[in-house]
Design a protein around this motif. Structure first.
Motif, PDB file in Angstrom:
ATOM      1  N   LEU A  99      40.372  45.541  37.155  1.00 29.12           N
ATOM      2  CA  LEU A  99      39.732  46.395  38.156  1.00 29.12           C
ATOM      3  C   LEU A  99      39.516  47.813  37.638  1.00 29.12           C
ATOM      4  CD1 LEU A  99      41.442  45.265  41.472  1.00 29.12           C
ATOM      5  CD2 LEU A  99      39.126  44.768  40.680  1.00 29.12           C
ATOM      6  N   LEU A 100      40.469  48.308  36.838  1.00 32.49           N
ATOM      7  CA  LEU A 100      40.293  49.635  36.253  1.00 32.49           C
ATOM      8  C   LEU A 100      39.200  49.632  35.185  1.00 32.49           C
ATOM      9  CD1 LEU A 100      43.999  50.840  35.929  1.00 32.49           C
ATOM     10  CD2 LEU A 100      42.276  51.566  37.592  1.00 32.49           C
ATOM     11  N   GLN A 102      36.593  47.950  35.301  1.00 32.55           N
ATOM     12  CA  GLN A 102      35.311  47.728  35.978  1.00 32.55           C
ATOM     13  C   GLN A 102      34.411  48.959  35.911  1.00 32.55           C
ATOM     14  OE1 GLN A 102      35.905  46.590  40.022  1.00 32.55           O
ATOM     15  NE2 GLN A 102      33.956  47.416  40.676  1.00 32.55           N
ATOM     16  N   LYS A 103      34.986  50.133  35.899  1.00 32.53           N
ATOM     17  CA  LYS A 103      34.157  51.343  35.881  1.00 32.53           C
ATOM     18  C   LYS A 103      33.395  51.494  34.569  1.00 32.53           C
ATOM     19  CE  LYS A 103      37.487  54.769  34.332  1.00 32.53           C
ATOM     20  NZ  LYS A 103      38.085  56.051  34.616  1.00 32.53           N
ATOM     21  N   TYR A 104      33.853  50.789  33.528  1.00 27.23           N
ATOM     22  CA  TYR A 104      33.143  50.847  32.257  1.00 27.23           C
ATOM     23  C   TYR A 104      32.093  49.751  32.122  1.00 27.23           C
ATOM     24  CZ  TYR A 104      36.807  54.102  31.024  1.00 27.23           C
ATOM     25  OH  TYR A 104      37.644  55.172  31.016  1.00 27.23           O
ATOM     26  N   ALA A 105      31.938  48.930  33.141  1.00 30.94           N
ATOM     27  CA  ALA A 105      30.965  47.838  33.081  1.00 30.94           C
ATOM     28  C   ALA A 105      29.538  48.370  32.969  1.00 30.94           C
ATOM     29  CB  ALA A 105      31.094  46.944  34.304  1.00 30.94           C
ATOM     30  N   ALA A 106      29.283  49.530  33.518  1.00 30.34           N
ATOM     31  CA  ALA A 106      27.933  50.099  33.434  1.00 30.34           C
ATOM     32  C   ALA A 106      27.570  50.484  32.008  1.00 30.34           C
ATOM     33  CB  ALA A 106      27.831  51.303  34.354  1.00 30.34           C
ATOM     34  N   ASP A 116      25.223  41.356  37.745  1.00 28.28           N
ATOM     35  CA  ASP A 116      26.099  42.326  38.384  1.00 28.28           C
ATOM     36  C   ASP A 116      27.493  42.196  37.778  1.00 28.28           C
ATOM     37  OD1 ASP A 116      27.175  44.215  40.007  1.00 28.28           O
ATOM     38  OD2 ASP A 116      27.204  42.960  41.796  1.00 28.28           O
ATOM     39  N   THR A 118      29.997  44.110  38.077  1.00 30.63           N
ATOM     40  CA  THR A 118      31.069  44.447  39.018  1.00 30.63           C
ATOM     41  C   THR A 118      31.593  43.192  39.690  1.00 30.63           C
ATOM     42  OG1 THR A 118      30.024  46.584  39.407  1.00 30.63           O
ATOM     43  CG2 THR A 118      31.646  45.846  41.014  1.00 30.63           C
TER      44      THR A 118
END
Length: 167
Positions: A99-100, A102-106, A116, A118
């Motif tokens: 989950l942390l 996830q912010k680097y998925a972009a 998607d 996310t």
């Protein structure tokens, strides 16, 4: 005292985990030893072999615990609690880490048909949290009073030869 149904269910789940782990570690050992991998430098091969060997020993231990859970050995109950704690700890940490991350998925490169990321990260985290619930179930279940009593009464030895069956 009869064997509780939860012990059988936990032994079956642990048996499946052990079986999958044994096959995965044996495959990893086979690939590390017999397949030349251009991505894996030769200097890392001993570490991969060591990791897979330790993993294989761990999953063989899990298989041994499964056998003795069916035999209602008290050490297997204690081992199931410890394995449950390890599963809970590492799976919960992995879920939170996903989950942390996830912010680097972009930052991942996008393909012409964007997915998607996310949603993918959340699904992976949910999977880890479900595995963590299995570990929590083992911690709680194997510490219940009637389960402990079932394991304690199964270890009572008969020492009076007059009541032993023939042979």
């Amino acid at each position: 005292m009869r064997r509780p149904a939860g012990v059988i269910a936990a032994a079956v789940v642990l048996g499946l985990i052990a079986l999958i782990g044994i096959f995965a570690m044996m495959a990893g050992l086979g690939f590390a030893v017999f397949v030349r991998n251009p991505i894996l430098p030769s200097a890392f091969r001993p570490f991969v072999i060591l990791f897979d060997s330790l993993g294989l020993c761990f999953f063989l231990f899990c298989a041994w615990v499964v056998v003795d859970l069916f035999r209602m050995r008290n050490w297997a109950r204690i081992s199931a609690v410890i394995l449950g704690a390890l599963i809970f700890l590492f799976s919960a940490l992995a879920g939170v880490g996903i989950l942390l991350a996830q912010k680097y998925a972009a930052l991942l490169p996008q393909r012409p048909n964007p997915v998607d990321m996310t949603l993918i990260f959340v699904c992976i985290a949910i999977f880890y949290f479900v595995i963590a619930l299995i570990g929590l179930w083992w911690i709680v279940y194997f510490n219940l009073r009637y389960v402990r009593a079932a394991f304690q009464t199964s270890n009572i030895m008969v020492t009076n030869p007059d009541i032993l069956p023939p042979g």
